[in-house]
Scaffold this active site. Sequence first.
Site, PDB file in Angstrom:
ATOM      1  N   CYS A  87       0.668  -1.348   0.164  1.00 32.03           N
ATOM      2  CA  CYS A  87      -0.085  -0.071  -0.092  1.00 32.03           C
ATOM      3  C   CYS A  87       1.017   0.999  -0.483  1.00 32.03           C
ATOM      4  CB  CYS A  87      -0.771   0.207   0.816  1.00 32.03           C
ATOM      5  SG  CYS A  87      -1.810  -1.418   1.075  1.00 32.03           S
ATOM      6  N   ILE A 213     -12.802  -0.963  -0.655  1.00 34.13           N
ATOM      7  CA  ILE A 213     -12.182  -1.370  -1.667  1.00 34.13           C
ATOM      8  C   ILE A 213     -11.837  -0.533  -2.818  1.00 34.13           C
ATOM      9  CG2 ILE A 213     -12.363  -3.768  -3.683  1.00 34.13           C
ATOM     10  CD1 ILE A 213     -11.063  -4.498  -0.546  1.00 34.13           C
ATOM     11  N   LYS A 332      -9.790   6.021   4.612  1.00 35.89           N
ATOM     12  CA  LYS A 332     -11.049   5.331   5.070  1.00 35.89           C
ATOM     13  C   LYS A 332     -12.778   6.009   4.100  1.00 35.89           C
ATOM     14  CE  LYS A 332     -14.333   4.382   7.700  1.00 35.89           C
ATOM     15  NZ  LYS A 332     -14.971   3.559   5.824  1.00 35.89           N
ATOM     16  N   HIS A 336      -9.798   3.872  -1.097  1.00 36.31           N
ATOM     17  CA  HIS A 336      -7.987   3.666  -1.592  1.00 36.31           C
ATOM     18  C   HIS A 336      -7.269   2.598  -1.691  1.00 36.31           C
ATOM     19  CE1 HIS A 336      -4.323   1.357   0.528  1.00 36.31           C
ATOM     20  NE2 HIS A 336      -4.358   1.118   1.131  1.00 36.31           N
TER      21      HIS A 336
END
Lengths: 388, 142
Positions: A87, A213, A332, A336
């Site tokens: 990430c 997602i 959030k 993401h």
Amino acid sequence: MREVAIIGVGLTKFGELWDKSFRQLITEAGTKAILDAGIRGSEIDALYVGSMSPGRFIGQEHVGALVADSSGLTVMHIPATRIESACASGGMALRHAYIAVAAGIHDIVIVGGVEKMTDVVGSEATNILAMAADQEWEAFFGVTFPALYAMIARRHMYEYGTTREQLAMVAVKNHENALLNPNAQFHRKITVEDVINSPPVATPLNLLDCSPISDGAAALVLCPLEKAKEYTDKIVKIAGSGQATDSLALHGREDICTFMSTVRASREAYKQAGIQPKDVDVAEVHDCFTIAEILAIEDLGFVKKGEGGKAVEEGLTARDGEIPVNPSGGLKAKGHPVGATGVAQVAEIVLQLRGEAEKRQIPDARIGLAHNIGGSGASCTVHILEAV
Amino acid sequence: MGGEAVSRFWREIPQRYNLIGTKCKVCNRIYFPQREVCPFCRRKSIGKMEEVKLSGRGKIVTYTIIHVPPKKFEGQAPYAVAVVELEEGVRVTSQIVDCNLDKIKIGMEVEATFRRIQDDGWTGAIYYGYKFRPVEKHEDKK
């Protein structure tokens, strides 16, 4: 070493973008960044793209070349490099583009970040994200990615008395911030009760403690600071860049509640920029789960270890707080798309420092920080930007 | 996972079946999973890492109950996963089994037990390894 400026930013909308492909997303972000910078394609010396797992999400590797091709840069045969660091792939792509410009290897460099996550079903996305953990010694035994952060949250609650409500307040704040971000995945106000009553994913974390997602892309244009004024009046420079690692598995660390990668990367970046944590006017931090934002503000030195939950409760990190954190909505609520995240965080900071963040503008922001985490803290990049 | 050659799992059998770690003969630190090189002694430890069987007893450092599992674990949810600190000082990640999920606590004493972890479907290989269970419960059974 040369000083480096960011002269262009480009963002796509984040979300479940079923009508957009991987190559459309990154081309859109890259094109916007190039237009924003006012450069011509022929001026571009190199391209770096951060992407975590196109191999599993869309069955495509070799995306450095793919991105150069889909952006129409093939005829120039410029070097194109894909960077992977889970990430933190986006932040890492920026870091390596920065090094190339600072070192004098390249002048004008495009940094992209992209992930197309909704071409697989949810359970497959869970499997793919778990590849950022230790496959043989964590994932093999049934551990999911949220489970690792849940175990950090449990230990943080045990050691410091962080409450379930304080975790929820991170999500509430970031959803509220996202209401003002047109590119955000969610435009939905939520309450502490909504978070606490949402379905459990890995206790104590519920669905609304988790970032979604997402599909999306982001891009930046870098150039040497001395050349930046040829392109823009609102110059933002990279004042500090830090990168660090830690054990791949969570169980490899003595202190479950500290990301030493964040501590090391941020100290390196602060030192280079010649600033203290308190000098930061606005920060975008890696809130893949609510507990992650609490850990981040502690490990970045904004508050003491253990006081992150209380700080959120007292509004320290709100848009009108002492150190506004995640005005974009964060991972959030903005979304993401993992490879895009680190680049999008920096794009948000650039907009804030230029005074172009519209309704979510933090007044008089001069120094901003972007914090990007890979896995459960095994990789970290921190970038400090400054309006010149 | 899926489509892997069995060798990938076969080569880990000593570690996963019998908790065989490594000990650095220079500084006496113990590692699990096994390490080729001691992070503290580095070059001095080359050729001096010896296999050592761990006791399998330890305490829970932190844990979670997984409600949204990976595909291969769908039949098992909700299930508990923990970081366990073994008597030798090393930490492992494992499922916690043979107890009521509400009873799991930080600090709880647990011991390793040999279990089926996952499989490759009806016709594929079955993968075994360690899970941990509360010590008290085991003693109750006797």
